[in-house]
Design a protein around this motif. Structure first.
Motif, mmCIF file in Angstrom:
data_model
loop_
_atom_site.group_PDB
_atom_site.id
_atom_site.type_symbol
_atom_site.label_atom_id
_atom_site.label_comp_id
_atom_site.label_asym_id
_atom_site.label_seq_id
_atom_site.Cartn_x
_atom_site.Cartn_y
_atom_site.Cartn_z
ATOM 1 N N THR A 21 0.852 -1.179 0.000
ATOM 2 C CA THR A 21 0.000 0.000 0.000
ATOM 3 C C THR A 21 0.891 1.232 0.000
ATOM 4 O O THR A 21 1.823 1.328 0.796
ATOM 5 C CB THR A 21 -0.901 0.024 1.253
ATOM 6 N N ILE A 22 0.607 2.152 -0.907
ATOM 7 C CA ILE A 22 1.335 3.416 -0.918
ATOM 8 C C ILE A 22 0.689 4.297 0.151
ATOM 9 O O ILE A 22 -0.529 4.503 0.123
ATOM 10 C CB ILE A 22 1.249 4.090 -2.300
ATOM 11 N N PRO A 23 1.462 4.791 1.108
ATOM 12 C CA PRO A 23 0.878 5.590 2.186
ATOM 13 C C PRO A 23 0.075 6.786 1.650
ATOM 14 O O PRO A 23 0.445 7.411 0.652
ATOM 15 C CB PRO A 23 2.101 6.066 2.974
ATOM 16 N N LYS A 24 -1.041 7.068 2.317
ATOM 17 C CA LYS A 24 -1.960 8.111 1.878
ATOM 18 C C LYS A 24 -1.276 9.463 1.661
ATOM 19 O O LYS A 24 -1.539 10.114 0.645
ATOM 20 C CB LYS A 24 -3.114 8.252 2.869
ATOM 21 N N PRO A 25 -0.404 9.929 2.567
ATOM 22 C CA PRO A 25 0.230 11.230 2.322
ATOM 23 C C PRO A 25 1.017 11.272 1.007
ATOM 24 O O PRO A 25 1.021 12.285 0.319
ATOM 25 C CB PRO A 25 1.171 11.415 3.518
ATOM 26 N N LEU A 26 1.643 10.155 0.635
ATOM 27 C CA LEU A 26 2.387 10.107 -0.624
ATOM 28 C C LEU A 26 1.440 10.053 -1.821
ATOM 29 O O LEU A 26 1.693 10.683 -2.850
ATOM 30 C CB LEU A 26 3.344 8.917 -0.639
ATOM 31 N N ARG A 27 0.336 9.285 -1.702
ATOM 32 C CA ARG A 27 -0.653 9.252 -2.790
ATOM 33 C C ARG A 27 -1.207 10.648 -3.040
ATOM 34 O O ARG A 27 -1.355 11.074 -4.186
ATOM 35 C CB ARG A 27 -1.795 8.294 -2.463
ATOM 36 N N GLU A 28 -1.511 11.361 -1.949
ATOM 37 C CA GLU A 28 -2.051 12.712 -2.085
ATOM 38 C C GLU A 28 -1.012 13.667 -2.674
ATOM 39 O O GLU A 28 -1.322 14.449 -3.567
ATOM 40 C CB GLU A 28 -2.532 13.226 -0.732
ATOM 41 N N GLU A 29 0.219 13.601 -2.186
ATOM 42 C CA GLU A 29 1.273 14.501 -2.658
ATOM 43 C C GLU A 29 1.539 14.337 -4.151
ATOM 44 O O GLU A 29 1.757 15.308 -4.868
ATOM 45 C CB GLU A 29 2.565 14.255 -1.873
ATOM 46 N N PHE A 30 1.509 13.084 -4.635
ATOM 47 C CA PHE A 30 1.832 12.821 -6.029
ATOM 48 C C PHE A 30 0.596 12.615 -6.906
ATOM 49 O O PHE A 30 0.708 12.265 -8.078
ATOM 50 C CB PHE A 30 2.782 11.626 -6.131
ATOM 51 N N GLY A 31 -0.594 12.838 -6.336
ATOM 52 C CA GLY A 31 -1.822 12.763 -7.116
ATOM 53 C C GLY A 31 -2.154 11.375 -7.632
ATOM 54 O O GLY A 31 -2.771 11.244 -8.683
ATOM 55 N N LEU A 32 -1.775 10.348 -6.891
ATOM 56 C CA LEU A 32 -2.072 8.974 -7.304
ATOM 57 C C LEU A 32 -3.492 8.606 -6.894
ATOM 58 O O LEU A 32 -3.892 8.825 -5.750
ATOM 59 C CB LEU A 32 -1.080 7.993 -6.667
ATOM 60 N N GLU A 33 -4.239 8.059 -7.843
ATOM 61 C CA GLU A 33 -5.610 7.648 -7.588
ATOM 62 C C GLU A 33 -5.799 6.203 -8.012
ATOM 63 O O GLU A 33 -4.968 5.650 -8.737
ATOM 64 C CB GLU A 33 -6.575 8.539 -8.370
ATOM 65 N N GLU A 34 -6.904 5.616 -7.585
ATOM 66 C CA GLU A 34 -7.220 4.237 -7.962
ATOM 67 C C GLU A 34 -7.170 4.101 -9.472
ATOM 68 O O GLU A 34 -7.687 4.933 -10.204
ATOM 69 C CB GLU A 34 -8.615 3.876 -7.459
ATOM 70 N N GLY A 35 -6.485 3.071 -9.941
ATOM 71 C CA GLY A 35 -6.368 2.827 -11.371
ATOM 72 C C GLY A 35 -5.101 3.392 -11.984
ATOM 73 O O GLY A 35 -4.735 3.028 -13.093
ATOM 74 N N ASP A 36 -4.419 4.315 -11.277
ATOM 75 C CA ASP A 36 -3.157 4.846 -11.784
ATOM 76 C C ASP A 36 -2.096 3.758 -11.734
ATOM 77 O O ASP A 36 -2.190 2.826 -10.938
ATOM 78 C CB ASP A 36 -2.680 6.038 -10.947
ATOM 79 N N GLU A 37 -1.099 3.883 -12.581
ATOM 80 C CA GLU A 37 -0.027 2.904 -12.621
ATOM 81 C C GLU A 37 1.248 3.482 -12.029
ATOM 82 O O GLU A 37 1.520 4.672 -12.154
ATOM 83 C CB GLU A 37 0.247 2.464 -14.060
ATOM 84 N N VAL A 38 2.011 2.624 -11.369
ATOM 85 C CA VAL A 38 3.340 2.991 -10.880
ATOM 86 C C VAL A 38 4.347 2.031 -11.492
ATOM 87 O O VAL A 38 4.018 0.911 -11.869
ATOM 88 C CB VAL A 38 3.437 2.970 -9.329
ATOM 89 N N ARG A 39 5.555 2.496 -11.635
ATOM 90 C CA ARG A 39 6.627 1.707 -12.245
ATOM 91 C C ARG A 39 7.619 1.304 -11.144
ATOM 92 O O ARG A 39 8.035 2.126 -10.346
ATOM 93 C CB ARG A 39 7.334 2.550 -13.301
ATOM 94 N N TRP A 40 7.991 0.039 -11.118
ATOM 95 C CA TRP A 40 8.976 -0.486 -10.182
ATOM 96 C C TRP A 40 10.297 -0.588 -10.919
ATOM 97 O O TRP A 40 10.386 -1.255 -11.947
ATOM 98 C CB TRP A 40 8.545 -1.863 -9.679
ATOM 99 N N GLU A 41 11.320 0.089 -10.409
ATOM 100 C CA GLU A 41 12.622 0.111 -11.073
ATOM 101 C C GLU A 41 13.707 -0.410 -10.141
ATOM 102 O O GLU A 41 13.764 -0.033 -8.974
ATOM 103 C CB GLU A 41 12.973 1.537 -11.507
ATOM 104 N N LYS A 42 14.549 -1.272 -10.680
ATOM 105 C CA LYS A 42 15.694 -1.794 -9.939
ATOM 106 C C LYS A 42 16.836 -0.777 -10.064
ATOM 107 O O LYS A 42 17.167 -0.339 -11.165
ATOM 108 C CB LYS A 42 16.122 -3.136 -10.526
ATOM 109 N N THR A 43 17.416 -0.378 -8.933
ATOM 110 C CA THR A 43 18.548 0.549 -8.942
ATOM 111 C C THR A 43 19.683 -0.044 -8.118
ATOM 112 O O THR A 43 19.506 -1.071 -7.454
ATOM 113 C CB THR A 43 18.170 1.920 -8.334
ATOM 114 N N GLU A 44 20.822 0.606 -8.131
ATOM 115 C CA GLU A 44 21.944 0.131 -7.314
ATOM 116 C C GLU A 44 21.614 0.207 -5.827
ATOM 117 O O GLU A 44 22.120 -0.576 -5.033
ATOM 118 C CB GLU A 44 23.201 0.942 -7.624
ATOM 119 N N GLU A 45 20.766 1.171 -5.447
ATOM 120 C CA GLU A 45 20.399 1.333 -4.040
ATOM 121 C C GLU A 45 19.273 0.395 -3.602
ATOM 122 O O GLU A 45 19.028 0.221 -2.424
ATOM 123 C CB GLU A 45 19.965 2.776 -3.761
ATOM 124 N N GLY A 46 18.565 -0.190 -4.550
ATOM 125 C CA GLY A 46 17.433 -1.054 -4.225
ATOM 126 C C GLY A 46 16.327 -0.899 -5.242
ATOM 127 O O GLY A 46 16.569 -0.891 -6.440
#
Length: 92
Positions: A21-46
């Motif tokens: 679950t993406i925490p509510k404050p972050l969803r609100e800050e970045f305007g994420l709503e139900e049905g929006d897509e997020v991308r998971w990226e592998k980086t050197e840090e994780g």
């Protein structure tokens, strides 16, 4: 879901089904709503989670005389309509 503060903000647990679950404050800050897509990226840090943008073809079917502002308004209206359709389709 369990959340707790850490040095970077919030943490959440992965469920048995591999969901998070993406925490509510972050969803609100970045305007994420139900049905929006997020991308998971592998980086050197994780792992990095980023909002998936679909802007590559944004406005390409609009006449050349349409202003950038009008293109943006049209794209936002289409995104809103798609979001509403997804919500309707996903209702149990």
């Amino acid at each position: 879901m369990s959340t707790e503060d850490d040095t970077d903000g919030k943490t959440t647990r992965v469920t048995r089904k591999g969901q998070v679950t993406i925490p509510k404050p972050l969803r609100e800050e970045f305007g994420l709503e139900e049905g929006d897509e997020v991308r998971w990226e592998k980086t050197e840090e994780g792992i990095r989670v980023r909002r998936a943008t679909q802007s590559a073809g944004r406005g390409m079917l609009v006449d050349d005389g349409v202003s950038e502002e009008q293109r943006e308004e049209m794209a936002e209206a289409m995104e809103s309509e798609i979001r509403d359709q997804r919500r309707t389709e996903w209702q149990p």
